[in-house]
Design a protein around this motif. Sequence first.
Motif, PDB file in Angstrom:
ATOM      1  N   TYR A 221       0.866  -1.177   0.000  1.00 43.84           N
ATOM      2  CA  TYR A 221       0.000   0.000   0.000  1.00 43.84           C
ATOM      3  C   TYR A 221       0.904   1.227   0.000  1.00 43.84           C
ATOM      4  N   CYS A 222       0.296   2.389  -0.174  1.00 38.88           N
ATOM      5  CA  CYS A 222       1.037   3.649  -0.100  1.00 38.88           C
ATOM      6  C   CYS A 222       0.395   4.549   0.943  1.00 38.88           C
ATOM      7  N   VAL A 223       1.177   5.498   1.439  1.00 38.38           N
ATOM      8  CA  VAL A 223       0.667   6.489   2.375  1.00 38.38           C
ATOM      9  C   VAL A 223       0.380   7.776   1.599  1.00 38.38           C
ATOM     10  N   PRO A 224      -0.844   8.292   1.631  1.00 43.50           N
ATOM     11  CA  PRO A 224      -1.141   9.546   0.927  1.00 43.50           C
ATOM     12  C   PRO A 224      -0.235  10.675   1.408  1.00 43.50           C
ATOM     13  N   SER A 225       0.211  11.486   0.487  1.00 44.15           N
ATOM     14  CA  SER A 225       1.171  12.539   0.832  1.00 44.15           C
ATOM     15  C   SER A 225       0.581  13.610   1.732  1.00 44.15           C
ATOM     16  N   ASP A 226      -0.761  13.727   1.753  1.00 42.26           N
ATOM     17  CA  ASP A 226      -1.383  14.740   2.609  1.00 42.26           C
ATOM     18  C   ASP A 226      -1.839  14.183   3.952  1.00 42.26           C
ATOM     19  N   ASN A 227      -1.450  12.938   4.291  1.00 40.51           N
ATOM     20  CA  ASN A 227      -1.690  12.469   5.657  1.00 40.51           C
ATOM     21  C   ASN A 227      -0.972  13.396   6.632  1.00 40.51           C
ATOM     22  N   PRO A 228      -1.559  13.643   7.805  1.00 36.33           N
ATOM     23  CA  PRO A 228      -1.058  14.728   8.660  1.00 36.33           C
ATOM     24  C   PRO A 228       0.313  14.516   9.277  1.00 36.33           C
ATOM     25  N   PHE A 229       0.762  13.271   9.430  1.00 31.80           N
ATOM     26  CA  PHE A 229       2.011  13.035  10.157  1.00 31.80           C
ATOM     27  C   PHE A 229       3.113  12.440   9.265  1.00 31.80           C
ATOM     28  N   VAL A 230       2.972  12.623   7.966  1.00 37.18           N
ATOM     29  CA  VAL A 230       3.947  12.085   7.023  1.00 37.18           C
ATOM     30  C   VAL A 230       5.349  12.618   7.313  1.00 37.18           C
ATOM     31  N   ARG A 231       5.432  13.867   7.732  1.00 35.25           N
ATOM     32  CA  ARG A 231       6.739  14.489   7.964  1.00 35.25           C
ATOM     33  C   ARG A 231       7.042  14.690   9.446  1.00 35.25           C
ATOM     34  N   THR A 232       6.307  14.015  10.314  1.00 33.75           N
ATOM     35  CA  THR A 232       6.544  14.131  11.756  1.00 33.75           C
ATOM     36  C   THR A 232       7.506  13.042  12.200  1.00 33.75           C
ATOM     37  N   PRO A 233       8.684  13.409  12.700  1.00 32.16           N
ATOM     38  CA  PRO A 233       9.658  12.392  13.122  1.00 32.16           C
ATOM     39  C   PRO A 233       9.080  11.465  14.187  1.00 32.16           C
ATOM     40  N   GLY A 234       9.268  10.169  13.994  1.00 32.93           N
ATOM     41  CA  GLY A 234       8.824   9.173  14.963  1.00 32.93           C
ATOM     42  C   GLY A 234       7.367   8.785  14.856  1.00 32.93           C
ATOM     43  N   ALA A 235       6.587   9.462  14.004  1.00 36.39           N
ATOM     44  CA  ALA A 235       5.154   9.169  13.882  1.00 36.39           C
ATOM     45  C   ALA A 235       4.911   8.158  12.775  1.00 36.39           C
ATOM     46  N   ARG A 236       3.887   7.324  12.947  1.00 39.64           N
ATOM     47  CA  ARG A 236       3.473   6.433  11.878  1.00 39.64           C
ATOM     48  C   ARG A 236       2.719   7.259  10.835  1.00 39.64           C
ATOM     49  N   PRO A 237       3.172   7.268   9.593  1.00 38.77           N
ATOM     50  CA  PRO A 237       2.563   8.146   8.588  1.00 38.77           C
ATOM     51  C   PRO A 237       1.157   7.737   8.181  1.00 38.77           C
ATOM     52  N   GLU A 238       0.769   6.490   8.508  1.00 37.17           N
ATOM     53  CA  GLU A 238      -0.579   6.036   8.138  1.00 37.17           C
ATOM     54  C   GLU A 238      -1.668   6.704   8.974  1.00 37.17           C
ATOM     55  N   ILE A 239      -1.321   7.334  10.092  1.00 35.28           N
ATOM     56  CA  ILE A 239      -2.319   7.850  11.036  1.00 35.28           C
ATOM     57  C   ILE A 239      -3.069   9.035  10.438  1.00 35.28           C
ATOM     58  N   TRP A 240      -4.399   9.011  10.598  1.00 37.22           N
ATOM     59  CA  TRP A 240      -5.269  10.117  10.163  1.00 37.22           C
ATOM     60  C   TRP A 240      -5.753  10.923  11.366  1.00 37.22           C
ATOM     61  N   VAL A 241      -6.272  10.256  12.387  1.00 35.40           N
ATOM     62  CA  VAL A 241      -6.634  10.898  13.651  1.00 35.40           C
ATOM     63  C   VAL A 241      -6.198   9.982  14.785  1.00 35.40           C
ATOM     64  N   TYR A 242      -6.048  10.550  15.998  1.00 34.83           N
ATOM     65  CA  TYR A 242      -5.560   9.742  17.123  1.00 34.83           C
ATOM     66  C   TYR A 242      -6.255  10.158  18.415  1.00 34.83           C
ATOM     67  N   GLY A 243      -5.840   9.501  19.527  1.00 36.11           N
ATOM     68  CA  GLY A 243      -6.476   9.767  20.810  1.00 36.11           C
ATOM     69  C   GLY A 243      -7.788   9.029  20.981  1.00 36.11           C
ATOM     70  N   LEU A 244      -7.842   7.778  20.498  1.00 35.18           N
ATOM     71  CA  LEU A 244      -9.060   6.967  20.560  1.00 35.18           C
ATOM     72  C   LEU A 244      -8.864   5.788  21.499  1.00 35.18           C
ATOM     73  N   ARG A 245      -9.946   5.376  22.145  1.00 33.90           N
ATOM     74  CA  ARG A 245      -9.888   4.228  23.054  1.00 33.90           C
ATOM     75  C   ARG A 245     -10.264   2.949  22.329  1.00 33.90           C
ATOM     76  N   ASN A 246     -11.456   2.927  21.789  1.00 28.32           N
ATOM     77  CA  ASN A 246     -11.877   1.772  20.993  1.00 28.32           C
ATOM     78  C   ASN A 246     -12.933   2.196  19.987  1.00 28.32           C
ATOM     79  N   PRO A 247     -12.507   2.692  18.827  1.00 26.27           N
ATOM     80  CA  PRO A 247     -13.445   3.114  17.784  1.00 26.27           C
ATOM     81  C   PRO A 247     -14.017   1.904  17.041  1.00 26.27           C
ATOM     82  N   TRP A 248     -14.874   1.192  17.755  1.00 26.50           N
ATOM     83  CA  TRP A 248     -15.457  -0.048  17.249  1.00 26.50           C
ATOM     84  C   TRP A 248     -16.199   0.180  15.935  1.00 26.50           C
ATOM     85  N   ARG A 249     -16.923   1.285  15.837  1.00 27.01           N
ATOM     86  CA  ARG A 249     -17.660   1.576  14.611  1.00 27.01           C
ATOM     87  C   ARG A 249     -17.532   3.051  14.245  1.00 27.01           C
ATOM     88  N   PHE A 250     -17.047   3.311  13.029  1.00 32.22           N
ATOM     89  CA  PHE A 250     -17.123   4.651  12.460  1.00 32.22           C
ATOM     90  C   PHE A 250     -17.753   4.527  11.073  1.00 32.22           C
TER      91      PHE A 250
END
Length: 414
Positions: A221-250
Amino acid sequence: MSRWRCRPAIMLAGLLGLALSASLLPPAPVAGTAAAGTSHSRAAPLAELTVVSEQVAFGLQRPIAITGLPDGRMLIAEKNGTVRAYHPDTGLAAEPVLDLTARIDTSDNERGLLGITPAPNFARTGILYVAYTSLPAGALTLARVPIGAPERVQVLLTQEHAEYGNHNGGQVAFGRDGYLYWSLGDGGHTNDPFKTGQNLGTLLGKILRIEVNRACGAKPYCVPSDNPFVRTPGARPEIWVYGLRNPWRFSIDQVDGSLWIGDVGQGLVEEVNHIRPSQRGANLGWSCREGTPVFDPGQCRPGVRYTDPVFEYDHYLTENCSVTGGVVYRGSATPEAWGTYIASDYCSTLAFAVRPKPRGGYESATIGNFPTQPTAFGTDVHGELYVLSDLPGWLSRVRFERVQPTPSGGAANR
């Protein structure tokens, strides 16, 4: 969806939804979208709407995810790893259309086949994307597979999750942008034991966004270039939003591309978050916060901006136990309900309606009840609603009716 607290026996019976912690919408436009302006202008006040459910199928084995296909069928994922097909004209097919049981770890109440969604070109390719906990150690797994050909599964991405069996997330859905979104829980147990919610270095406690139509390097797969943490050192670039406990359904609203996230709480409150594309990188607070209240001050950081839920309701000392995130109604059968987000709770079965106000903020109301133990909501090719019931193994069609307003509309507006 376990809370690891004292709670009613119904929660112990079969909570897949409790800490499993939309529906799984295909990315094709839904009926009624073209009439968006006229339908929305006729929206009824939430207090004048109620939901009515009609059982249309039974005999499912712990159904936990549902998605519509372009040919009018609904695909229903069962926890053990089978996928069943339902069509309103012919009913529930006797044999599964896909069987992944040989790959699925179901050793815990909340492990199993968790999510399913068709590829945008499903009518041509027959490709499904699935999320599950895999053998032998419950790793959270995202894969694609042709319908009816389980031997051709291709694993795209995994996240180790061996220590605890709960908080697996598991929703998968395509957005209007053509990218695939996948939710993962915080690692399980209680109190965010690995402190993953605020840690950008792990996929746990996040919703991811990836491009699955091509490979990049060794990754399928590829990571979209406009994902928010693509250029953040130490961050997983796949992340779109964070701070979740258990997002069972979105779910993803196919009109505006926004995410509606039902995030299961620890025991005080349950919450719904609404994240528009412009809010990529949003921090939803866990485990600094549970909903809006502070949960763990040690996880709070000065200067960090947390995004509030747009709807939250009490969990503690109520019949509620675990939010089941739903979908935005975009069907044509009830124009008065167009644009209304519908969700529920696994234990209380209350029908929660949430709608953005034209001038900002949100209105909300409780507009009835769904059948017992709602685990997931889905829409058919026409945008009409369905809901699954866990242990009874039911599929129910949902419709709206107009009623006289009551003095109390349920939960408070935000």
